[in-house]
Design an enzyme around this catalytic site. Sequence first.
Site, PDB file in Angstrom:
ATOM      1  N   GLU A 127      -1.896   7.365  25.871  1.00 43.34           N
ATOM      2  CA  GLU A 127      -3.146   7.136  26.797  1.00 43.34           C
ATOM      3  C   GLU A 127      -2.824   6.669  27.903  1.00 43.34           C
ATOM      4  O   GLU A 127      -3.688   6.321  28.882  1.00 43.34           O
ATOM      5  CB  GLU A 127      -3.990   6.689  26.033  1.00 43.34           C
ATOM      6  CG  GLU A 127      -3.894   4.972  25.841  1.00 43.34           C
ATOM      7  CD  GLU A 127      -2.895   4.509  24.658  1.00 43.34           C
ATOM      8  OE1 GLU A 127      -2.185   5.490  24.153  1.00 43.34           O
ATOM      9  OE2 GLU A 127      -2.852   3.160  24.382  1.00 43.34           O
TER      10      GLU A 127
ATOM     11  N   GLY B 113      -3.316  -2.834  20.692  1.00 46.55           N
ATOM     12  CA  GLY B 113      -3.753  -4.177  20.921  1.00 46.55           C
ATOM     13  C   GLY B 113      -2.914  -5.032  20.277  1.00 46.55           C
ATOM     14  O   GLY B 113      -1.515  -5.097  20.112  1.00 46.55           O
TER      15      GLY B 113
ATOM     16  N   SER C 189      -2.815  -6.029  16.474  1.00 45.39           N
ATOM     17  CA  SER C 189      -3.140  -5.725  15.104  1.00 45.39           C
ATOM     18  C   SER C 189      -3.701  -6.805  14.237  1.00 45.39           C
ATOM     19  O   SER C 189      -4.631  -6.588  13.546  1.00 45.39           O
ATOM     20  CB  SER C 189      -1.869  -5.160  14.456  1.00 45.39           C
ATOM     21  OG  SER C 189      -0.801  -5.975  14.257  1.00 45.39           O
TER      22      SER C 189
ATOM     23  N   ARG D  46       7.058  -4.509  13.032  1.00 49.01           N
ATOM     24  CA  ARG D  46       6.275  -4.896  14.150  1.00 49.01           C
ATOM     25  C   ARG D  46       7.356  -5.545  15.331  1.00 49.01           C
ATOM     26  O   ARG D  46       8.407  -6.144  14.990  1.00 49.01           O
ATOM     27  CB  ARG D  46       5.190  -6.118  13.886  1.00 49.01           C
ATOM     28  CG  ARG D  46       4.171  -5.454  13.081  1.00 49.01           C
ATOM     29  CD  ARG D  46       2.949  -6.950  12.741  1.00 49.01           C
ATOM     30  NE  ARG D  46       2.553  -7.365  14.061  1.00 49.01           N
ATOM     31  CZ  ARG D  46       2.109  -8.369  14.113  1.00 49.01           C
ATOM     32  NH1 ARG D  46       1.963  -9.495  13.154  1.00 49.01           N
ATOM     33  NH2 ARG D  46       1.473  -8.760  15.269  1.00 49.01           N
TER      34      ARG D  46
ATOM     35  N   HIS E 172       2.298   4.650  23.801  1.00 52.78           N
ATOM     36  CA  HIS E 172       0.935   4.843  24.191  1.00 52.78           C
ATOM     37  C   HIS E 172       0.924   6.010  25.029  1.00 52.78           C
ATOM     38  O   HIS E 172       0.909   5.923  25.934  1.00 52.78           O
ATOM     39  CB  HIS E 172       0.536   3.573  25.010  1.00 52.78           C
ATOM     40  CG  HIS E 172       0.594   2.359  24.248  1.00 52.78           C
ATOM     41  ND1 HIS E 172      -0.579   1.784  23.625  1.00 52.78           N
ATOM     42  CD2 HIS E 172       1.514   1.366  24.285  1.00 52.78           C
ATOM     43  CE1 HIS E 172      -0.427   0.743  23.123  1.00 52.78           C
ATOM     44  NE2 HIS E 172       0.918   0.084  23.315  1.00 52.78           N
TER      45      HIS E 172
ATOM     46  N   CYS F  58       0.415   2.433  18.375  1.00 54.17           N
ATOM     47  CA  CYS F  58       0.993   1.088  18.361  1.00 54.17           C
ATOM     48  C   CYS F  58       0.297   0.048  17.584  1.00 54.17           C
ATOM     49  O   CYS F  58       0.501   0.267  16.359  1.00 54.17           O
ATOM     50  CB  CYS F  58       0.956   0.582  19.804  1.00 54.17           C
ATOM     51  SG  CYS F  58       1.972  -0.717  20.202  1.00 54.17           S
TER      52      CYS F  58
END
Length: 190
Positions: free
Chosen positions: A171, A47, A49, A106, A169, A79
């Site tokens: 997921e 998302g 941070s 980042r 990611h 992430c």
Amino acid sequence: MIGVLALQGGFIEHINTLNKLGIDSFEIRKLSDLENKQIDGLILPGGESTVIGKLLRETGLFAPIKEMIDSGVPVFGTCAGMILLANKLENDPSVYFGAIDITVKRNAFGRQLGSFHTVEEFQSIGSVPMTFIRAPYISEASDVVEILAASKGNIVAARQRNVLVTSFHPELTGDLSVHKYFLSQVCGKT
Ligand code: GLN
């Protein structure tokens, strides 16, 4: 049960992945969500941070989650979740949970490579498909950190004791292997 931080970002995809593996999970949005739960592990999703960090403070969730992580509860950060767990950020003065001895950059892959997909070797798993979205990478890791994967010469997955982090990611790819690794190797679930 696995608690998935659900303040912002891609938490649903983690819950869906855990469902596919037959693992019970619950969303953490407010302090009362932590009550009366047997918490075997935590997931901090991707998302933004800075937004998740701000919401962690506003909801009062920051301190109890930090306490859980410091006391050894297994945690998996993807992430933005990795940014929240790092001891140091290269291009940002913020530190959040400071739970793994890595320095994280980042948005590290630059504009051209803002988002990309690749397949890389992951320690003890083998080939893993990896989706990166404005991803950070690990620019430094101390000796106590186990390096698990790299892409384009940069570290993108690591572990220190109860803390597992990935720049990518898992997921989002439909591949269940990194979640399985978290559950078996870090949470000790068989
Ligand atoms: N760039 C985001 C951040 O700094 C992380 C991107 C992501 O989680 N997909 O928080």
